[in-house]
Each structure stands twice: as structure tokens, then as C-alpha cells.
Write a protein that holds these residues in place. Structure first.
Motif, mmCIF file in Angstrom:
data_model
loop_
_atom_site.group_PDB
_atom_site.id
_atom_site.type_symbol
_atom_site.label_atom_id
_atom_site.label_comp_id
_atom_site.label_asym_id
_atom_site.label_seq_id
_atom_site.Cartn_x
_atom_site.Cartn_y
_atom_site.Cartn_z
ATOM 1 N N GLU A 69 -1.272 -10.583 5.896
ATOM 2 C CA GLU A 69 -1.540 -9.876 7.157
ATOM 3 C C GLU A 69 -2.928 -9.245 7.152
ATOM 4 N N SER A 70 -3.305 -8.648 6.018
ATOM 5 C CA SER A 70 -4.636 -8.051 5.919
ATOM 6 C C SER A 70 -5.717 -9.126 6.001
ATOM 7 N N GLN A 71 -5.492 -10.253 5.341
ATOM 8 C CA GLN A 71 -6.458 -11.345 5.409
ATOM 9 C C GLN A 71 -6.667 -11.808 6.846
ATOM 10 N N GLU A 72 -5.568 -11.949 7.564
ATOM 11 C CA GLU A 72 -5.657 -12.421 8.944
ATOM 12 C C GLU A 72 -6.375 -11.400 9.827
ATOM 13 N N ARG A 73 -6.088 -10.124 9.605
ATOM 14 C CA ARG A 73 -6.717 -9.072 10.401
ATOM 15 C C ARG A 73 -8.226 -9.014 10.136
ATOM 16 N N LEU A 74 -8.614 -9.168 8.873
ATOM 17 C CA LEU A 74 -10.026 -9.078 8.509
ATOM 18 C C LEU A 74 -10.794 -10.350 8.846
ATOM 19 N N ASP A 85 -14.081 -7.930 1.617
ATOM 20 C CA ASP A 85 -13.273 -8.192 0.415
ATOM 21 C C ASP A 85 -12.748 -6.875 -0.163
ATOM 22 N N PHE A 86 -13.591 -5.854 -0.173
ATOM 23 C CA PHE A 86 -13.148 -4.539 -0.649
ATOM 24 C C PHE A 86 -12.017 -4.009 0.239
ATOM 25 N N LEU A 87 -12.181 -4.117 1.549
ATOM 26 C CA LEU A 87 -11.166 -3.601 2.473
ATOM 27 C C LEU A 87 -9.845 -4.341 2.310
ATOM 28 N N LEU A 88 -9.906 -5.623 1.965
ATOM 29 C CA LEU A 88 -8.686 -6.386 1.707
ATOM 30 C C LEU A 88 -7.922 -5.792 0.531
ATOM 31 N N MET A 89 -8.637 -5.483 -0.547
ATOM 32 C CA MET A 89 -7.995 -4.873 -1.712
ATOM 33 C C MET A 89 -7.551 -3.445 -1.405
ATOM 34 N N TRP A 90 -8.305 -2.744 -0.578
ATOM 35 C CA TRP A 90 -7.980 -1.362 -0.224
ATOM 36 C C TRP A 90 -6.632 -1.282 0.477
ATOM 37 N N GLU A 91 -6.322 -2.290 1.281
ATOM 38 C CA GLU A 91 -5.079 -2.269 2.062
ATOM 39 C C GLU A 91 -3.877 -2.790 1.269
#
Length: 540
Positions: free
Chosen positions: A124-129, A324-330
Motif C-alpha cells: 500500500e505504501s509503495q502504491e501511494r508513493l 525510499d526513506f518514506l517507504l521504510m518510515w511507514e
């Protein structure tokens, strides 16, 4: 040459980063207790699984026969897998030799098709980003009109198809030592105006962390958004928890990635965040092998001279590193999800004033969630397979998967000059022995192996044919390629490659080359230990 690509700083420059203070580097008791709890949980889990296996085998011949048939079927199924050969062989051995326990261990620890909830959240985070990342179409357009050789075109298209954007308008600078990196990186942090994102596997009390904390507190008090993402296993026993509380009190957002004592599953505890990144205002980013600890800048001496490297990226390619950082953050959903990411992505001038000779840059990540394949492993294999003249590999550990090992051998046998650079002083002696178990076939094929005599070589760098490279956090071992979250940058035809190659040659100049005949004469106890450890390579 870059302004800080040299092997050593001047005494004046080093004094800025290396005041030789007397810090307490001892492991912290609360963190040690947390690791101890995790170890006890692991031991309890193993005891319970073993008890269950014994109970099953005591229920009669029928149950035992059923377990053996199931084990055989599973072994046949696993043997059909075309990748991760060493991992597959390891589990086949366990399952066939100990059917009851092997089956239970595999379904609890070896079956990676689990953690559906975590995979779903990651997806879901990947799709959002995705909406905030450069599109595949735009990346493919960047390739048009450029003179690309066939290997680079294949590798760049592969990364684009995996969702990693290509940038041709960023400035790269190479830091050949941790001292050089931190001297510049601390200056970059001091100049931050909007936000700072930091992501590291290890944070350790000492001068580097103290200076970083002072800057973060100052910037947080000025109203900047500060986010710090660190791995629990790498940090919990090395950084004082009181400092983390102080940062949080000043408004710094913290995430302790995957606490080791949280999950019952031994497999999920294995998933560590080994990524390393510093992002300043979305305009400057640092990637490489260093963590926020004094040994990386040789303030705290461990294993001789600690040789590490990093890459500084300035320009639009920072957008990919930020997302990429925000993906890991979520990942853990600790904080409310951002609804608008635009404040973290600068509005770059069109065109941005990049160097006229800027090459192509692709920041990318790898990890056990959110994808079905292994881009880091695939890209390294591609770099090895397509090298035509010369290949440099700098790695602290050499525990490659079977396919990767075979490609190294094939490259050398095809006439490619293969240079493998490793530490002269190891940090983990057992892993070093496992690494050495791979020396003989590589030397026999014609690979040249060099041991860095000043100390511990921690740099993770791959350079093929002078024109394409990969630098980041990726080690050549099973854990790094298949269990950890990692990040790196692929570089094509950029002037910084000259600095990287010069550094590889400088390392060779300070290294002892391993000779095949003398290697064959090593003590029998070493050969026996390597022979015993070899089948357990996937554990290292």
C-alpha cells in the motif's frame, strides 16, 4: 577528482572530525537486556518446536511415515526453485535428515511466503508513493539519445521495470574514507533549512553521534522536521536511550525498526534494516557503508584502520532516495501517514543546473517485503556477467549464493580481470572463515583476491569496465542479499567513477594478494573448519 575523494584528510581537516575524545563505548545494559530477552524467546521457541517434533515422532509408525513422505515431497518442491541454491540445499538437508523438526522449522522460519499483513501494508505504501516518483515513461525518455553500451542499457531498463527511476541530472561526489564523509556530512546537516531524514543500521554513543545529536536538537528547535529511523538490533545496546528520549522531547520523530523482542517469529526478527541514508532538504543525500558510530571515522579504533566509503548525491536523484526513506518510515505505521509528500520533494528548476558531464544515476532498495524477486542480487549478477575487461569488488564478507559464485568463476575464466578486495583484519572471525571457504575455487578460476593490510575494509563497491558501478550498503552474503533491507545507487558513465576506480587501485596498493599455491598450504584445521562451515553459509 572530487574534493574529498583522497585516501586521507590533512591533519587540519582530520582535527575537525577526529578530536580523539574519551567516550564510553561499552554496550548499554538496557539494550543488552532487550537482546537477551530476544535470545531467550528464540531458545524457548526452539525448545517448544523440538518438543512438538518429538511428540509427533512418538505417535507411531504411521505418523512417522507420513512425516517422511511430507518431508520428501517438500524437498522435491524446494529443489525446483531456480534461485537461492545454497538456501534451498540447506533446508533440504534439514528436512530430510530430521523430518519432523525440519518440517516444523521450515514452516515457522524458512517459509518466506508469510507475513501477509506486513506485505500488504508495504504494498500500500509503495502504491501511494508511486504517484510521487518519476514515471517509467520519463525514465525511458532519459535513455533516449544517450550512447549506451548493451550491458548498461540492459541494467538500466531492468531497474526501470522494477520501479526505480533513472536520473541524468545529478551531481555525485565520492568520499573515500569515513573521515571525509562525516566532515562534509556534518556541514550539510548544519546547512539544513527544511527537513532532515536519517536512516542507519547502527547508532553508537561517541563523537559522531554527539555532533549529530547537537545539530538535530538545534534544527528541531528552529522548526525543521527531523525524522530518525534506526534498526533496533544494531542500535539498542550501543546508543543511550536517554538521548533518544531527549530528541523526542525536542520534537524529533523516531522509529526503532523491528524491535528484536517484539515478534515471536524467529524469521521476522531476522528482517533487519541495514539501509544507510542521510537526506538534507531533499536536495542532498548520502549513501554508503558507514553508520553513525566513531569506528567508521577511525575515532574509535577497532580492527586496525577502518576503511569505508560513501557517495554524496546532489540534485533530482534525491527524490528517489527520499521516497525510499518514506517507504521504510511507514513500515510500522508508528506515525500518521503523510497525505502530501510534496513538501519533501523540491521543485527543481527545469532544467536543473547539473554538471554538463553528469552520468545516469539510479538509487534503489532491496528487502524481504514488497517485492517477489531480488534486485540487488540480480543487478550484481548482471554486473559480473556483462563485465568484458575488468571487475572490482570491495566487500567485507564473501558468502555468495551459488549462482553469483559461478558467475564470478565464469567471468575470470572468460578473461575478465576480477579483483576481489577484502579485509586484512576481520570483524567477525567465523564469517571470515566462511568467506575463506570460497577462496580456492575463485583463485583456481583466475580471480585475484587482495586482503587490505591496514585493517578492516567495510566498503561495499562494485565497478565494471570503468563505466558502471554500484555503491551502497549491500554485502556479498546471504543475509544482506535476501534478509536485510538494503539500499544502493547504480551509476553509469559519471566522472565520479574515476575517483572510485582510483580508490580501488589505492586499496590494492595497500593489500596483500593471496597466492593460490600458498593458500593451498594453509593449516589443515582451517581447511576442516571451512569444510564444516560451508553448508551453513545461509546462516551467515
Amino acid at each position: 577528482m572530487s574534493e574529498f575523494a583522497g585516501k586521507h584528510l590533512s591533519p587540519e581537516e582530520e582535527a575537525k572530525i577526529n578530536p580523539k575524545p574519551g567516550y564510553n563505548y561499552k554496550l548499554k545494559l538496557p539494550g543488552l537486556l532487550s537482546l537477551l530477552i530476544a535470545l531467550l524467546l528464540f531458545a524457548l521457541e526452539l525448545f517448544c518446536l523440538n518438543w512438538l517434533a518429538l511428540r509427533l515422532t512418538s505417535l507411531g509408525l504411521g505418523i512417522l511415515a507420513g512425516l517422511q513422505v511430507t518431508a520428501l515431497v517438500l524437498a522435491i518442491y524446494l529443489s525446483q526453485k531456480i534461485n537461492r541454491t545454497s538456501y534451498t540445499i540447506f533446508w533440504i538437508m534439514i528436512i530430510l535428515f530430521f523430518p519432523a523438526l525440519g518440517l516444523i522449522l521450515y514452516f515457522c522460519w524458512g517459509n518466506e511466503n508469510r507475513f501477509g499483513r506486513q506485505r500488504q501494508l508495504f504494498a500500500e505504501s509503495q502504491e501511494r508513493l508511486k504517484a510521487w516518483r518519476k514515471s517509467q515513461e520519463a525514465s525511458l525518455e532519459d535513455l533516449e539519445g544517450r550512447s549506451l553500451d548493451t550491458p548498461s542499457r540492459i541494467q538500466l531498463r531492468y531497474l526501470i521495470n522494477k520501479g526505480f527511476p533513472v536520473y541524468g541530472d545529478s551531481k555525485l561526489t565520492y568520499a573515500a574514507t569515513g573521515e571525509a564523509q562525516f566532515a562534509q556530512m556534518l556541514e550539510d546537516l548544519a546547512q539544513a533549512k527544511d527537513f532532515i531524514f536519517l536512516e542507519y543500521f547502527i547508532i553508537s554513543d561517541g563523537y559522531i553521534w554527539e555532533q549529530t545529536v547537537d545539530l538535530l536538537l538545534k534544527k528541531a528547535d528552529q522548526g525543521l522536521e527531523i525524522r530518525l529511523l534506526y534498526d533496533d538490533f544494531g542500535t539498542t545496546a550501543r546508543a543511550d536511550s536517554a538521548t533518544m528520549v531527549k530528541l523526542k522531547d525536542h520534537g524529533v520523530k523516531l522509529i526503532n525498526f523491528n524491535p528484536v523482542a517484539r515478534y515471536v517469529s524467529g524469521l521476522y526478527r531476522n528482517y533487519r534494516n541495514h539501509q544507510k541514508a542521510a537526506i538534507i532538504d531533499g536536495k542532498i543525500a548520502w549513501l554508503g557503508g558507514t553508520n553513525l558510530a566513531d569506528e567508521y571515522a577511525n575515532i574509535h579504533k577497532r580492527f586496525g584502520y577502518w576503511k569505508d566509503t560513501a557517495i554524496r548525491i546532489e540534485g533530482p536523484a534525491c527524490d528517489a532516495i527520499t521516497t525510499d526513506f518514506l517507504l521504510m518510515w511507514e513500515h510500522d505505521r508508528i506515525y500518521p501517514l503523510d497525505k502530501d509528500y510534496s513538501r519533501f520533494l523540491p521543485d527543481w528548476p527545469d532544467p536543473w543546473q547539473a554538471p554538463a558531464d553528469a552520468g545516469l544515476v539510479v538509487p534503489f532498495w532491496d528487502g524481504p517485503l514488497g517485492r517477489e524477486d531480488d534486485p540487488a542480487s540480480d543487478l550484481i549478477i548482471s554486473l559480473i556477467s556483462t563485465a568484458e575487461k575488468r571487475l572490482y569488488i570491495s566487500t567485507p564478507y564473501l558468502v555468495p549464493e551459488t549462482e553469483l559464485m559461478n558467475r564470478l568463476i565464469q567471468a575470470a575464466q572468460s578473461g575478465v580481470e576480477v579483483f576481489i578486495l577484502m579485509p586484512g583484519i576481520p570483524d567477525k572471525k567465523l564469517v571470515y572463515r566462511v568467506s575463506q571457504s570460497n577462496f580456492a575455487p575463485l583463485l583456481e578460476a583466475g580471480c585475484r583476491i587482495f586482503l587490505y593490510q591496514p585493517g578492516f575494509l567495510h566498503a561495499k563497491t562494485f565497478l565494471a569496465d570503468h563505466n558502471r558501478a554500484l555503491i551502497g550498503s549491500i554485502n556479498l552474503d546471504y543475509r544482506s542479499l535476501y534478509l536485510n533491507f538494503e539500499n544502493a545507487v547504480y551509476i553509469y558513465q559519471d566522472p565520479v567513477l574515476q575517483d572510485i576506480e582510483a580508490d580501488m587501485e589505492a586499496i590494492i596498493g595497500q593489500s596483500q594478494e593471496i597466492n593460490k599455491s600458498s593458500w593451498d598450504q594453509r593449516p589443515w584445521r582451517h581447511k576442516c573448519l571451512e569444510f564444516v562451515l560451508k553448508p551453513f553459509s545461509p546462516l551467515f
